[in-house]
Scaffold this motif. Structure first.
Motif, PDB file in Angstrom:
ATOM      1  N   VAL A  57       0.776  -1.061   0.015  1.00  0.00           N
ATOM      2  CA  VAL A  57       0.141  -0.048  -0.173  1.00  0.00           C
ATOM      3  C   VAL A  57       1.045   1.324  -0.111  1.00  0.00           C
ATOM      4  O   VAL A  57       1.850   1.483   0.652  1.00  0.00           O
ATOM      5  CB  VAL A  57      -0.931   0.126   1.395  1.00  0.00           C
ATOM      6  N   ARG A  58       0.568   2.187  -0.952  1.00  0.00           N
ATOM      7  CA  ARG A  58       1.278   3.422  -1.168  1.00  0.00           C
ATOM      8  C   ARG A  58       0.281   4.448  -1.010  1.00  0.00           C
ATOM      9  O   ARG A  58      -0.625   4.539  -1.938  1.00  0.00           O
ATOM     10  CB  ARG A  58       2.362   3.560  -2.206  1.00  0.00           C
ATOM     11  N   ASP A  59       0.618   5.433  -0.206  1.00  0.00           N
ATOM     12  CA  ASP A  59      -0.431   6.621  -0.138  1.00  0.00           C
ATOM     13  C   ASP A  59      -1.884   6.299   0.015  1.00  0.00           C
ATOM     14  O   ASP A  59      -2.913   6.955  -0.669  1.00  0.00           O
ATOM     15  CB  ASP A  59      -0.043   7.649  -1.469  1.00  0.00           C
ATOM     16  N   GLY A  60      -2.174   5.277   0.828  1.00  0.00           N
ATOM     17  CA  GLY A  60      -3.327   4.683   1.226  1.00  0.00           C
ATOM     18  C   GLY A  60      -4.125   3.593   0.155  1.00  0.00           C
ATOM     19  O   GLY A  60      -5.316   3.552  -0.096  1.00  0.00           O
ATOM     20  N   ARG A  61      -3.401   3.634  -1.035  1.00  0.00           N
ATOM     21  CA  ARG A  61      -3.887   2.655  -2.065  1.00  0.00           C
ATOM     22  C   ARG A  61      -2.991   1.457  -2.256  1.00  0.00           C
ATOM     23  O   ARG A  61      -1.640   1.489  -2.268  1.00  0.00           O
ATOM     24  CB  ARG A  61      -3.693   3.538  -3.556  1.00  0.00           C
ATOM     25  N   THR A  63      -0.975  -0.983  -4.536  1.00  0.00           N
ATOM     26  CA  THR A  63      -0.140  -0.854  -5.793  1.00  0.00           C
ATOM     27  C   THR A  63      -0.312  -1.784  -6.607  1.00  0.00           C
ATOM     28  O   THR A  63       0.062  -1.888  -7.661  1.00  0.00           O
ATOM     29  CB  THR A  63       1.321  -0.690  -5.147  1.00  0.00           C
TER      30      THR A  63
END
Length: 140
Positions: A57-61, A63
């Motif tokens: 998960v990056r920036d709440g999303r 990947t």
């Protein structure tokens, strides 16, 4: 979950898990499927520990990548070893250890426990289980 997964969870599977939980055994679901998908399933069974592939998960999303070691084949052994070690345990800390699987992909972990069980196995696992005298359960 309620529409697709819960109807697939049979009474035999629920009973098997409940028996292990009822004895006070240290129980975990160990799966290659990511924790986002399998967390609700673990909760539905009342299993307190989930060892699963962790989605990145990056920036709440999400990947689409994997965070850490994928919980697949030999990675399952590594992830279980790490989980046990956090509480000062190892594979040989227990008089008995069980692992249930439907896939030959899980042979590395099945070979580490004292009580491997093939459940609705794929053809290769069925063959290996029969050769080694492992129990084969038909749940579906």
């Amino acid at each position: 979950m309620a529409e697709k997964i819960v109807p697939m969870i049979g009474e035999a599977a629920r009973g098997l898990v409940a028996r292990h939980l009822g004895t006070g055994s240290l129980c975990a679901i160990v799966t290659a499927t990511n924790s986002f998908v399998t967390g609700p399933i673990a909760r539905a069974f009342g299993v307190p520990h989930l060892i699963a592939t962790e989605p990145e998960v990056r920036d709440g999303r999400f990947t689409g990548g994997v965070a850490g070691t994928p919980c697949f084949q030999a990675g399952k052994v590594e992830r279980v070893r790490e989980w046990l070690a956090r509480d000062g345990h190892g594979f040989h800390s227990f008089a008995e250890s069980w692992f249930y699987s439907d896939s030959a992909n899980d042979l590395p972990l099945l070979e580490r426990v004292s009580r491997p069980v093939a459940v609705d196995p794929d053809d290769r696992l069925r063959r290996v289980a029969a050769e080694r005298g492992w129990p084969i359960l038909e749940m579906h």
